[in-house]
Design a protein around this motif. Structure first.
Motif, PDB file in Angstrom:
ATOM      1  N   PRO A  86      30.823  75.123  44.604  1.00 57.46           N
ATOM      2  CA  PRO A  86      31.471  75.274  43.315  1.00 57.46           C
ATOM      3  C   PRO A  86      31.666  73.900  42.670  1.00 57.46           C
ATOM      4  O   PRO A  86      31.997  72.943  43.345  1.00 57.46           O
ATOM      5  CB  PRO A  86      32.810  75.913  43.647  1.00 57.46           C
ATOM      6  CG  PRO A  86      32.991  75.695  45.106  1.00 57.46           C
ATOM      7  CD  PRO A  86      31.629  75.625  45.696  1.00 57.46           C
ATOM      8  N   GLN A  87      31.443  73.854  41.403  1.00 58.45           N
ATOM      9  CA  GLN A  87      31.469  72.553  40.728  1.00 58.45           C
ATOM     10  C   GLN A  87      32.376  72.576  39.515  1.00 58.45           C
ATOM     11  O   GLN A  87      32.798  73.624  39.063  1.00 58.45           O
ATOM     12  CB  GLN A  87      30.053  72.197  40.259  1.00 58.45           C
ATOM     13  CG  GLN A  87      29.171  71.717  41.358  1.00 58.45           C
ATOM     14  CD  GLN A  87      29.693  70.428  41.956  1.00 58.45           C
ATOM     15  OE1 GLN A  87      29.858  69.453  41.263  1.00 58.45           O
ATOM     16  NE2 GLN A  87      29.973  70.432  43.239  1.00 58.45           N
ATOM     17  N   ALA A  88      32.595  71.410  39.002  1.00 60.98           N
ATOM     18  CA  ALA A  88      33.371  71.300  37.770  1.00 60.98           C
ATOM     19  C   ALA A  88      32.733  72.141  36.674  1.00 60.98           C
ATOM     20  O   ALA A  88      33.396  72.668  35.802  1.00 60.98           O
ATOM     21  CB  ALA A  88      33.441  69.854  37.340  1.00 60.98           C
ATOM     22  N   ALA A  89      31.411  72.277  36.759  1.00 56.08           N
ATOM     23  CA  ALA A  89      30.683  73.001  35.730  1.00 56.08           C
ATOM     24  C   ALA A  89      31.153  74.449  35.617  1.00 56.08           C
ATOM     25  O   ALA A  89      31.064  75.053  34.568  1.00 56.08           O
ATOM     26  CB  ALA A  89      29.195  72.966  36.028  1.00 56.08           C
ATOM     27  N   GLU A 108      28.516  67.995  46.056  1.00 54.99           N
ATOM     28  CA  GLU A 108      29.346  66.889  45.584  1.00 54.99           C
ATOM     29  C   GLU A 108      30.675  66.824  46.326  1.00 54.99           C
ATOM     30  O   GLU A 108      31.204  65.759  46.554  1.00 54.99           O
ATOM     31  CB  GLU A 108      29.641  67.071  44.096  1.00 54.99           C
ATOM     32  CG  GLU A 108      28.447  66.862  43.198  1.00 54.99           C
ATOM     33  CD  GLU A 108      28.183  65.399  42.964  1.00 54.99           C
ATOM     34  OE1 GLU A 108      27.046  65.054  42.633  1.00 54.99           O
ATOM     35  OE2 GLU A 108      29.113  64.578  43.131  1.00 54.99           O
ATOM     36  N   VAL A 109      31.171  67.976  46.697  1.00 52.13           N
ATOM     37  CA  VAL A 109      32.542  68.012  47.172  1.00 52.13           C
ATOM     38  C   VAL A 109      32.704  67.404  48.551  1.00 52.13           C
ATOM     39  O   VAL A 109      33.613  66.647  48.799  1.00 52.13           O
ATOM     40  CB  VAL A 109      33.036  69.469  47.178  1.00 52.13           C
ATOM     41  CG1 VAL A 109      34.427  69.540  47.743  1.00 52.13           C
ATOM     42  CG2 VAL A 109      33.007  69.997  45.767  1.00 52.13           C
TER      43      VAL A 109
ATOM     44  N   LYS B 554      38.298  69.538  38.442  1.00 52.40           N
ATOM     45  CA  LYS B 554      36.982  69.718  37.816  1.00 52.40           C
ATOM     46  C   LYS B 554      36.525  68.445  37.131  1.00 52.40           C
ATOM     47  O   LYS B 554      35.341  68.127  37.121  1.00 52.40           O
ATOM     48  CB  LYS B 554      37.047  70.855  36.809  1.00 52.40           C
ATOM     49  CG  LYS B 554      37.140  72.210  37.480  1.00 52.40           C
ATOM     50  CD  LYS B 554      37.228  73.316  36.468  1.00 52.40           C
ATOM     51  CE  LYS B 554      37.338  74.656  37.185  1.00 52.40           C
ATOM     52  NZ  LYS B 554      37.617  75.745  36.236  1.00 52.40           N
ATOM     53  N   GLU B 555      37.508  67.736  36.580  1.00 56.01           N
ATOM     54  CA  GLU B 555      37.196  66.492  35.874  1.00 56.01           C
ATOM     55  C   GLU B 555      36.336  65.554  36.716  1.00 56.01           C
ATOM     56  O   GLU B 555      35.434  64.905  36.225  1.00 56.01           O
ATOM     57  CB  GLU B 555      38.512  65.783  35.574  1.00 56.01           C
ATOM     58  CG  GLU B 555      38.719  65.416  34.142  1.00 56.01           C
ATOM     59  CD  GLU B 555      40.174  65.013  33.954  1.00 56.01           C
ATOM     60  OE1 GLU B 555      40.568  64.005  34.547  1.00 56.01           O
ATOM     61  OE2 GLU B 555      40.892  65.731  33.230  1.00 56.01           O
ATOM     62  N   GLY B 557      34.646  66.509  39.438  1.00 55.44           N
ATOM     63  CA  GLY B 557      33.652  67.235  40.213  1.00 55.44           C
ATOM     64  C   GLY B 557      34.106  67.554  41.622  1.00 55.44           C
ATOM     65  O   GLY B 557      33.292  67.652  42.528  1.00 55.44           O
ATOM     66  N   GLN B 558      35.414  67.729  41.818  1.00 48.92           N
ATOM     67  CA  GLN B 558      35.877  67.974  43.176  1.00 48.92           C
ATOM     68  C   GLN B 558      36.527  69.342  43.327  1.00 48.92           C
ATOM     69  O   GLN B 558      37.212  69.598  44.314  1.00 48.92           O
ATOM     70  CB  GLN B 558      36.896  66.895  43.571  1.00 48.92           C
ATOM     71  CG  GLN B 558      36.351  65.534  43.382  1.00 48.92           C
ATOM     72  CD  GLN B 558      36.877  64.598  44.441  1.00 48.92           C
ATOM     73  OE1 GLN B 558      36.885  64.923  45.614  1.00 48.92           O
ATOM     74  NE2 GLN B 558      37.310  63.430  44.039  1.00 48.92           N
TER      75      GLN B 558
END
Ligand code: HEM
Ligand code: CU
Lengths: 134, 591
Positions: A86-89, A108-109, B554-555, B557-558
């Motif tokens: 899951p992403q910021a997107a 990314e996480v 989210k800012e 990307g985490q």
């Protein structure tokens, strides 16, 4: 296979466990060469086996975990779409409920080294700059 | 003599390996499918939507989130018990001769209870609270692999606590015939074998029970993490908290059954005249070996998951990913292995062979490396990051700082010459409290604040949370620096009084430092009162969290799985339900 599994990147990561291994190897050498406490075969055997067994166990675990992780990474690189995180997107909540995240990039996480190395580094740099600006 | 023993040991080892190989080759054993797993486990995911209400729900739940909450409440109660015990002890130590407890026996009982409670009834369960609630969410599993075993593992703990504390309750009822155990948490023989008090037997049985519970939990986590991961999670992107729980579970699997066996041997020595640990039997040193072969891994059982929590939370407020994710994984695994090769550093002054001491020193120095690697990774993660000093982040930073002191004092203690001077002084007490209070408890607080919105659907009061941090950190520093200094002055640990010959230690300074430590303990207690107040009040009256991303992850990307799950819960909850109580996993609403 193994040369590909243990490529430079992986070996570099494994350095972290190489240091304690080298330390223990050093002490094994010292204990073999230098014995100020007199001969006593049973106790010397115990003395060496403690370090040798620990060394062996750490070596084996490092080998297998290194292999497992590096294989898993190869899998990630081959088909990144299946391994999305899951992403910021996923700003749209309706999207967040759908179980697949096809459009997003993975990793990314948790991982510091996603396949898109360049992108990740760029993101890092951006962070650094914004921090400097403040 | 030693040679014969060695030969026997090797022979026994070969025999056991043989048995293991034989057993693993039996076809029908392999084909056996336990009833509790598989379908039965999955049936639960539908069951959760029809949970009974009220008390029955909490007694019968097999939902990992409910069980996590139960563990959390249990650990908090134990924390209060252990905390009150130590406050009484600190008062007793305010002056050399002060005697508020009416005898050294009470002090010894409180000391024993404090140690065992904090390690087995607070430490392990508070970690289990987070792992039960969040591991399935983080790895995308429906629930634990064996939900019912999960429930059983928790429900073994309340009787364990009752047995461990039984001496205190039974003392007034039996007119002192059964009293609180006075063995200290290490239960060294011959003392623990010779004390006639049945309270000791009850405590040993309680400890045994808590070990069974921990082992069942560990098996459950190993199976869950290996087999229940969602298809998009593999070893290369498994989150760092799950990695530490996996390692911890492996340690539990090797360490706790051994403690269980040693406890049985001790019970036999006490009640059936066996001589495992008798001076002219197996020898008291055997107990020390068995105990510390469990005991040192135990300290890493307690500290690895908090390290995982901090590795997970700290990047979220640094605005960047964890530096060296794989370094942290490998060093976690290395700590796991090495922790089984260092146990005799607790026995340097017991007269064991100097060659063997040297080996244990070597491995103890080696284990400092992976620990230091982690510290550098945390610092590097924060370096140039965009740091937000929220309460969870403050606790993470405090954790790293406290680890520097706790860890380095440990490395000093692992050097034989230093150890011989400082062993059994307050220096040791200072060392491990920087770690158990400064790290384990701090990581727990940080994680509670971080996930408070998910578990309760409310937000805590940020000012109070920050006060909680600062007061706790100051209290920790005051109390445990004083203890390190007391150790340097030679103050021995585990004494209810310190009216001793001035040649042993300078009494005036020792008294002052004890008073400082007592004041520090009261400061810590004040911080925890604020914490309990904050959580209770915020749970009841705090603002409802409607944002699926309360930390603005989210800012950077985490944004991660557990908050995504939280978002799903927010979406599916009826508009008019005040608390979202994730499919009913808040506490029973005030009905
Ligand atoms: C850098 C790694 C560490 C090293 C080298 C180390 C070393 C030591 C040594 C040598 C002792 C024995 C002191 C004595 O009694 O003479 C000791 C005691 C102790 N350590 Fe550590 N330590 C380390 C980390 C930890 C951690 C992470 C924890 C807790 C989670 C911990 C908890 C304890 C406890 C509870 C004791 C006291 C046991 C007792 O006698 O009651 N240590 N440590
Ligand atoms: Cu230790």
């Amino acid at each position: 296979m193994s040369s590909r599994t243990f490529d430079r990147e992986t070996l570099l990561d494994l350095i972290v466990n190489a240091i304690p291994l080298v330390m223990m190897a050093f002490f094994i050498g010292v204990f073999v060469l230098y014995n100020p406490f007199g001969t006593d075969l049973a106790n010397q055997a115990i003395q060496l086996s403690i370090v040798v067994i620990t060394f062996g166990a750490l070596f084996v675990l490092t080998y297998f975990s290194g292999r497992a992780i590096s294989k898993a990474e190869a899998e990630l690189e081959e088909n990144p779409e299946e391994f999305a995180e899951p992403q910021a997107a996923a700003a749209d909540p309706s999207e967040a409920t759908t179980p697949d995240y096809d459009e997003e990039e993975f990793g990314e996480v948790t991982s510091d080294e996603p396949p898109e190395d360049a992108a990740a580094i760029a993101a890092d740099d951006a962070d650094d700059e914004s921090a400097d600006d403040e | 003599m030693a040679g014969e023993q060695l030969a026997l040991t090797v022979l026994m080892g070969v025999f056991l390996v043989g048995v293991a190989t034989l057993v693993s080759r039996m076809e029908n054993l392999r084909a056996y499918t336990p009833l509790v797993s598989g379908d039965a486990g999955y049936g639960d995911s539908t069951a959760t939507s029809h949970k009974p209400s009220g008390l029955i729900r909490w007694l019968t739940t097999v939902d990992h989130k409910d069980i996590g909450i139960l563990y959390g409440i249990y650990a908090t109660i134990a924390f209060v018990w252990g905390g009150l015990a130590v406050m009484l002890m600190r008062v007793e130590l305010t002056t050399p001769a002060l005697n508020v407890l009416g005898g050294t026996g009470t002090y010894n009982g409180l000391l024993t209870s404090h140690g065992i409670t904090m390690l087995f009834l607070f430490g392990t369960p508070i970690i289990a609270a987070f792992s039960n609630y969040f591991i399935p969410l983080l790895i995308g599993a429906d629930d634990m692999a064996f939900p019912r075993i999960n429930g059983i593992a928790f429900w073994l703990l309340p009787p364990a606590a009752l047995l461990i504390w039984a001496g205190f309750f039974l003392d007034p009822l039996t007119g002192g015939a059964v009293g609180a155990a006075e063995t200290s948490w290490t239960m060294y023989t011959p003392l623990s074998a010779e004390q006639a008090n049945p309270g000791v037997d009850l405590m040993l049985l309680g400890l045994h029970l808590s070990g069974i519970s921990a082992t069942m939990g560990a098996i459950n986590f190993i199976v869950t993490i290996f087999t229940e991961r969602s298809p998009d999670v593999n070893w290369a992107n498994l989150d760092i908290f799950s990695w530490t729980i996996l390692t911890q579970s492996a340690l539990i699997l090797f360490a706790f059954p051994l403690l269980g066996s040693a406890l049985i041997m001790l019970l036999l020595d006490r009640n059936f005249q066996t001589a495992f640990f008798a001076v002219d039997g197996g020898s008291p040193i055997l107990w020390q070996h068995l105990f510390w072969f469990f005991g040192h891994p135990e300290v890493y059982i307690l500290v690895l998951p908090p390290m995982g929590l901090v590795s997970w939370i700290l990047p979220k407020f640094s605005g960047r990913k964890l530096f060296g994710y794989k370094f942290v994984i490998y060093s976690t695994l290395a700590i796991g292995v090495l922790s089984f090769g260092v146990w005799a550093h607790h026995m340097f002054s017991s007269g064991i062979d100097p060659r063997i001491r040297a080996s244990f020193m070597a491995v103890s120095l080696a284990i400092a490396i992976p620990s230091a690697v982690k510290t550098f990774n945390w610092i590097a993660t924060m370096w140039n990051g965009n740091i937000r000093l929220t309460a969870p982040m403050l606790f993470c930073i405090g954790f790293v700082a406290n680890f520097v002191i706790g860890g380095i004092t440990g490395v000093f203690l692992a050097a034989i010459p230093v150890n011989l001077v400082l062993h059994d002084t307050y220096y040791v007490v200072g060392h491990f409290h920087w770690i158990v209070m400064g790290m384990i408890a701090f990581a727990g607080f940080g994680a509670i604040y971080y996930w408070f919105p998910i578990v309760t659907g409310k937000m805590y009061q940020k000012r109070l949370a920050k006060m909680h941090f600062w007061i706790s950190e100051i209290g920790v520093a005051v109390t445990f620096f004083a203890m390190l200094l007391l150790g340097y002055l030679g103050m021995p640990r585990r004494y209810a009084t310190y009216e001793f010959n001035g040649l042993i230690a300078p009494l005036a300074q020792v008294t002052t430092l004890h008073q400082v430590a007592t004041i520090g303990a009261f400061i810590i207690m004040l911080g925890q009162l604020i914490w309990v107040w904050n959580l209770t009040q915020s749970y009841l009256e705090g603002p409802v969290v409607e944002d699926e991303d309360p930390w603005n992850l989210k800012e950077t990307g985490q944004y991660s799985r557990e908050f995504e799950w939280f978002g799903e819960q927010l979406d599916t909850t009826d508009e008019d339900t005040p608390t979202l109580a994730a499919d009913g996993s808040g506490e029973p609403s005030d009905d």
